[in-house]
Design an enzyme around this catalytic site. Sequence first.
Site, PDB file in Angstrom:
ATOM      1  N   LYS A  71      37.330  24.585 111.041  1.00 52.26           N
ATOM      2  CA  LYS A  71      38.342  24.280 112.057  1.00 52.26           C
ATOM      3  C   LYS A  71      38.241  25.300 113.181  1.00 52.26           C
ATOM      4  CE  LYS A  71      42.273  22.288 113.401  1.00 52.26           C
ATOM      5  NZ  LYS A  71      41.854  22.419 114.810  1.00 52.26           N
ATOM      6  N   LYS A 107      33.911  27.301 115.735  1.00 54.47           N
ATOM      7  CA  LYS A 107      34.194  27.456 117.162  1.00 54.47           C
ATOM      8  C   LYS A 107      33.127  26.738 117.955  1.00 54.47           C
ATOM      9  CE  LYS A 107      37.495  29.444 119.510  1.00 54.47           C
ATOM     10  NZ  LYS A 107      38.895  29.448 119.083  1.00 54.47           N
TER      11      LYS A 107
END
Length: 415
Positions: A71, A107
């Site tokens: 995430k 990311k």
Amino acid sequence: MPSPGDNVLTNTQAAVREALQKLGYEEPVYDLLAEPIRVFTVRIPVRMDDGHTEVFTGYRAQHNDAIGPTKGGIRFHPNVSLDEVKALSIWMSLKCGIFNLPYGGAKGGIICDPRSMSMNEQERLARGYVRAVSQIVGPAKDIPAPDVYTNPQIMAWMYDEYSHIREFDSPGFITGKPLVLGGSQGRNQATALGVCIAMREAASRQKKDVRDLRVIVQGFGNVGSNVALILHEMGAKVVGISDAGGGLYDEKGLDVPSLIDQKDSFGMVTPAFQNVISNEDLLTQPCDVLIPAALENQLHEGNAHDIQASIVIEAANGPTTPVADEILHERGVLVVPDVLANAGGVTVSYFEWVQNNQGWYWSEAEVNSRLEHMMIQSVQNILQTAERYDVSPRLAAYMVGIRPFAEAMRWRGWV
């Protein structure tokens, strides 16, 4: 100024190593956690408004998926680099570990300057990025979200593109979406609210009331402006703010709502004023709390001795270099690190993902209440860990955040 050695990735890796050593883990654990398990570099052709095609470079780093899907946000910025994206993915893992979220960190970033691009060009870029990474993302693989210079509109375009590729609606693919597309109440202010809760808890440790505090907020984008507004509403005196053009400082306090009304979509407000000081000067003005909410390496060896705040709350990612962190800690300044202070965004992104998967949506009051509970619990845990091990809050945060991944890898038989 920061030294040339202040590389965000090598600094992060050194901190991870120190945390794992403090916890007693062996070298193979560090070897697996020092770099993302998966990194994609993509090239994205975009037809610009004048008819020519420009090719952009983008990245997606997935740090560790031993606990669950990865995430993390996607940033549009001219200074995006592979090392930065890798470091940010590690920080996301730490945030998830600190808050006990069932994720690993990820990311993404695209090297571009959205301030010089039209909305149509940004849309083509956003959709092109999703097409390029579509095989490695998804609600059970890797869930993107907004970051620097991205917003709910860009998330909506990415969500729509992913739905076309997969040929079914998948709101859990991305968070930070508009409410009408399955976004969560409270998401837009979540990072800022978490920062303010962390500040309140840190001030409480020093027996201080928020209403008695003078605060400087460096950065006036979504996070910085919302931090300033929430603190203004809580009764704190916001004496300084800044954007990319410089800073405004008034010891009597600034009219935060008026400044927010005047800022543009990129958080710029100082062009409307004449009494502008530099960002560097703003950081060393008198205040009780300093909140860096801009970019990396803002507090460094050259200015750490001049910081007048007794509390630093890191709303930005990596605003303090390791040397500056050591100096501030030795001076008795309480630094609440980024992986703790600004994790409100990923926490409410988790809430959004849960709501998407359930098809059951919560009120803003319920979202904020859940966030407040988790922030208080996490701040107390980190500060207590720092006292128990006699380490800085930053090292304590790394220890708490990295432990779940080391344990998950051990249970899986990876190490």
